[in-house]
Every structure is written in structure tokens, then in C-alpha cells.
Design an enzyme around this catalytic site. Structure first.
Site, PDB file in Angstrom:
ATOM      1  N   SER A  95       3.438 -10.028  -1.350  1.00 21.45           N
ATOM      2  CA  SER A  95       4.736 -10.380  -1.985  1.00 21.45           C
ATOM      3  C   SER A  95       5.650 -11.122  -2.032  1.00 21.45           C
ATOM      4  CB  SER A  95       6.338  -8.801  -1.536  1.00 21.45           C
ATOM      5  OG  SER A  95       7.316  -8.745  -1.391  1.00 21.45           O
ATOM      6  N   TYR A 135       8.545  -6.163   6.632  1.00 21.22           N
ATOM      7  CA  TYR A 135       7.666  -6.126   5.560  1.00 21.22           C
ATOM      8  C   TYR A 135       7.352  -7.580   5.611  1.00 21.22           C
ATOM      9  CZ  TYR A 135       6.572  -5.445   0.522  1.00 21.22           C
ATOM     10  OH  TYR A 135       5.530  -4.925  -0.049  1.00 21.22           O
ATOM     11  N   LYS A 162       4.438  -9.266   4.826  1.00 21.51           N
ATOM     12  CA  LYS A 162       4.017 -10.135   3.598  1.00 21.51           C
ATOM     13  C   LYS A 162       3.808 -11.546   3.812  1.00 21.51           C
ATOM     14  CE  LYS A 162       3.316  -6.374   1.692  1.00 21.51           C
ATOM     15  NZ  LYS A 162       2.388  -5.819   1.032  1.00 21.51           N
TER      16      LYS A 162
HETATM   17  P1  NAD Z   1       1.886   2.967  -4.873  1.00 23.76           P
HETATM   18  O1  NAD Z   1       2.760   3.756  -3.772  1.00 23.76           O
HETATM   19  O2  NAD Z   1       2.384   3.035  -5.562  1.00 23.76           O
HETATM   20  O3  NAD Z   1       0.242   2.521  -4.312  1.00 23.76           O
HETATM   21  C1  NAD Z   1       0.056   2.181  -2.866  1.00 23.76           C
HETATM   22  C2  NAD Z   1      -1.081   2.869  -2.319  1.00 23.76           C
HETATM   23  O4  NAD Z   1      -1.428   2.559  -0.952  1.00 23.76           O
HETATM   24  C3  NAD Z   1      -0.490   4.610  -2.493  1.00 23.76           C
HETATM   25  O5  NAD Z   1      -1.507   4.729  -3.170  1.00 23.76           O
HETATM   26  C4  NAD Z   1      -1.323   4.755  -0.911  1.00 23.76           C
HETATM   27  O6  NAD Z   1      -1.225   6.169  -0.328  1.00 23.76           O
HETATM   28  C5  NAD Z   1      -2.176   3.463  -0.438  1.00 23.76           C
HETATM   29  N1  NAD Z   1      -1.712   3.826   0.738  1.00 23.76           N
HETATM   30  C6  NAD Z   1      -0.484   3.403   1.969  1.00 23.76           C
HETATM   31  N2  NAD Z   1      -1.617   3.795   3.206  1.00 23.76           N
HETATM   32  C7  NAD Z   1      -2.677   3.421   3.235  1.00 23.76           C
HETATM   33  C8  NAD Z   1      -3.536   3.100   4.240  1.00 23.76           C
HETATM   34  N3  NAD Z   1      -2.824   3.168   5.677  1.00 23.76           N
HETATM   35  N4  NAD Z   1      -4.603   2.953   3.829  1.00 23.76           N
HETATM   36  C9  NAD Z   1      -5.377   2.930   2.603  1.00 23.76           C
HETATM   37  N5  NAD Z   1      -4.067   3.827   1.451  1.00 23.76           N
HETATM   38  C10 NAD Z   1      -3.017   3.579   1.867  1.00 23.76           C
HETATM   39  O7  NAD Z   1       3.108   1.377  -4.737  1.00 23.76           O
HETATM   40  P2  NAD Z   1       2.388   0.089  -5.117  1.00 23.76           P
HETATM   41  O8  NAD Z   1       3.439  -1.007  -5.242  1.00 23.76           O
HETATM   42  O9  NAD Z   1       1.064   0.019  -5.846  1.00 23.76           O
HETATM   43  O10 NAD Z   1       1.849  -1.202  -3.070  1.00 23.76           O
HETATM   44  C11 NAD Z   1       0.391  -1.893  -3.838  1.00 23.76           C
HETATM   45  C12 NAD Z   1       1.258  -2.630  -3.063  1.00 23.76           C
HETATM   46  O11 NAD Z   1       2.006  -3.803  -4.075  1.00 23.76           O
HETATM   47  C13 NAD Z   1       1.867  -3.091  -1.689  1.00 23.76           C
HETATM   48  O12 NAD Z   1       0.601  -3.968  -0.533  1.00 23.76           O
HETATM   49  C14 NAD Z   1       3.294  -3.071  -1.791  1.00 23.76           C
HETATM   50  O13 NAD Z   1       3.763  -3.520  -0.482  1.00 23.76           O
HETATM   51  C15 NAD Z   1       2.677  -3.951  -2.539  1.00 23.76           C
HETATM   52  N6  NAD Z   1       3.625  -4.723  -3.447  1.00 23.76           N
HETATM   53  C16 NAD Z   1       4.910  -3.402  -4.309  1.00 23.76           C
HETATM   54  C17 NAD Z   1       5.977  -4.281  -5.438  1.00 23.76           C
HETATM   55  C18 NAD Z   1       6.270  -2.994  -6.149  1.00 23.76           C
HETATM   56  O14 NAD Z   1       7.489  -3.434  -6.364  1.00 23.76           O
HETATM   57  N7  NAD Z   1       5.847  -2.000  -6.580  1.00 23.76           N
HETATM   58  C19 NAD Z   1       6.372  -5.420  -4.964  1.00 23.76           C
HETATM   59  C20 NAD Z   1       6.035  -6.183  -4.015  1.00 23.76           C
HETATM   60  C21 NAD Z   1       4.724  -5.858  -3.551  1.00 23.76           C
END
Ligand code: NAD
Length: 267
Positions: free
Chosen positions: A143, A156, A160
């Protein structure tokens, strides 16, 4: 890795958001896919959608907090795909709030998924990628919060920053095995992260995509991520708006040397 054609790719947190969108980008470029997620119903829907788009896709239920489940994921991925080339450690959750208000459970929840998940992924897959001898790519979702301090996202950030360190050190260690490493460090992306994270802690909440100024479309971020693998770029920096903050962090560190020198510290 100069092509996805015929390559095997494993994506954790692949049932939604960045993981699912990136799986579609890999598949559109010819990769065969294993999606992993701990939400079995969402996983089934995601696999069905990929298959309906003509992709060779499989789903493996896996909670990345559990090392045995990630080992099982690796076993299944090699069995289903024959060979694995790309491992995308992407599953993640977010908890917000100042560090002073974080409970011990908050810390565990975030670190177990966001930092131990990727570590388990490396433990389960890296020795087998090396042994396989076909090169490949380790990809991580960290992130913007893994590069600069985000007030109100302390736990977080701790997780990260660890993921960024994992990727940076690996990139220096596994290049001779023909394995590239990339780490995605986005600001806000239009996914369901906040609702998914709340549900994972037993809260009953409606789906709600992250929205607002500066929020990038998930398919755009996924496209950049797939291109970064082919270009072997260590950092995947989707948001130009993050550039100044990242530079300022390193300027603050650098300025400390000048301040110490001025105060007579000569070592
Ligand atoms: P999302 O919630 O759509 O996808 C995350 C997925 O991870 C979900 O399908 C969830 O069921 C799965 N998950 C959660 N815990 C789990 C576990 N213990 N084991 C297996 N699967 C698990 O959200 P996203 O935004 O696509 O998140 C993906 C990554 O992106 C994450 O690492 C998040 O921290 C990172 N991220 C997101 C953003 C944002 O703004 N969306 C910004 C920076 C980083």
C-alpha cells in the site's frame, strides 16, 4: 518473465477487488489461474466468471493466516496448473484508528492477514519456484501506507511496511534464480476492502465500494500491475499523487543527518 502465455498464476484474496481484477488481466494475456480466498462463496462466483470469459481457472479455499492452508494452496496450485510462475500475495484487510486505540486483537487481525499472509506465501511457494527452475515472479500488494506514515492507519502501516521490506529484500536475493519481484503500493482503489474487512471481524455491513476524489478504478490498477510483472518493475506506484509524500519521507530522513552534523555528531 516476458509473457503470461501458458503461465500458471496464483492470486490470494482473488475473489474480489484488486486480486480478481488482476487475475482477469493475467488471464486476458494467456495465463492459467488459481484463485485463493477464504470467502468460499465469493470464490466460487469469481471462478465461474473467469471461466465464462474463457479462462482456465480454479478456486482453492485458503485463509492466508494459516500456514498449513497456504501449503495446501501451493500443493493444489502445482497439481492443477502443472507449473506455477506467478504468485500474487494480495489478500488483505484494513483496520483504521489511532495506535493509542488499537486493541491487541486489532494488531493481530491486521498483522496476521497482511504480513503473516505474504510470509506464508513466500514460505510455501518460493522453495518450489526455485526448485522448479523456470523463473517466475513474486508479486505483493502492500500500500501507499507501506511507504509513508498514514495517520489513523498505524497497524496497517506496520504490516504494509513489512510487506515492502519483504519484497525489497527478496528482489535482491532471488534475481539469480530468474525470479522477479514486484510490490503494488496504491493509494485508494475502488474496491470493497472496508466492508470485507468489517465482515471478517463479524460485523454485519453492506457492500460499499471505496469512492471519491483520487480513487482509481480497480481495472486500471490491475493493468498497471500486470505490466509491471512483464517489465520486472519492483515498485508498482499507481497514484502519481503519492509521489510528493514519498519524496518528503526520504527528505526528512536525509535532513536528520544534517541536523546531527550541525549538532556535532561526526560518526
Ligand atoms: P477486497 O476486500 O475487495 O479484496 C480482498 C480479498 O481478500 C477479499 O476477497 C477477501 O475475502 C480476501 N481475504 C481477506 N482476508 C483473507 C484471508 N485471511 N485469507 C484469504 N483471503 C482473505 O479489497 P482490495 O482493496 O482488493 O484488497 C486487496 C489488497 O489491496 C489488500 O492487501 C489491501 O490491503 C490492498 N490495498 C487496497 C487499497 C484500496 O484502496 N482498495 C489500497 C491500498 C492497498
Amino acid at each position: 518473465m516476458d509473457t503470461f502465455e501458458g503461465r500458471g498464476a496464483v492470486i490470494t484474496g482473488g475473489a474480489s477487488g484488486i486480486g480478481f481484477a488482476t487475475a482477469r488481466q493475467f488471464a486476458a494475456r494467456g495465463a492459467r489461474i488459481v484463485l485463493a480466498d477464504y470467502d468460499a462463496a465469493a470464490l466460487d462466483r469469481a471462478v465461474a466468471q473467469l471461466r465464462s470469459e474463457g479462462c482456465d481457472a480454479h478456486g482453492v479455499a485458503c485463509d492466508v493466516r494459516e500456514p498449513e492452508q497456504v501449503t495446501h494452496l501451493a500443493d493444489e496450485a502445482f497439481r492443477l496448473l502443472g507449473a506455477v510462475h506467478v504468485v500474487f500475495n494480495n489478500a488483505g484487510v484494513a483496520v483504521d484508528g489511532p495506535i493509542a486505540q488499537m486493541t491487541h486483537d486489532d494488531w493481530h487481525f491486521v498483522l496476521d492477514v497482511d504480513l503473516w499472509g505474504p510470509i506464508h506465501g513466500v514460505e510455501a511457494f518460493l522453495p518450489r519456484l526455485i526448485e522448479q527452475g523456470q523463473g517466475g515472479h513474486l508479486l505483493f500488494t502492500a500500500s501507499f501506507a507501506g511507504l509513508v506514515p498514514n495517520v489513523g492507519l498505524g497497524a496497517y502501516c506496520v504490516a504494509k511496511y513489512g510487506v515492502v521490506a519483504l519484497a525489497e529484500v527478496l528482489s535482491r536475493e532471488v534475481g539469480n534464480d530468474g525470479i522477479g519481484v514486484s510490490v503494488l503500493c496504491p493509494m485508494m482503489v475502488g474496491t470493497n476492502l472496508l466492508a470485507t474487512s468489517a465482515r471478517a471481524r463479524g460485523h454485519s455491513v453492506e457492500d460499499q465500494l471505496i469512492a471519491g476524489d483520487g480513487v482509481l478504478d480497480v481495472d486500471e490498477v490491475a493493468r498497471l500491475t500486470a505490466e509491471a510483472v512483464l517489465a520486472d518493475r519492483l515498485y508498482v506506484l499507481s497514484h502519481g499523487a503519492s509521489r510528493t509524500s514519498i519524496r518528503r519521507r526520504f527528505e526528512r530522513i536525509d535532513a536528520t543527518f544534517d541536523a546531527q552534523l550541525a549538532a556535532g555528531w561526526n560518526h
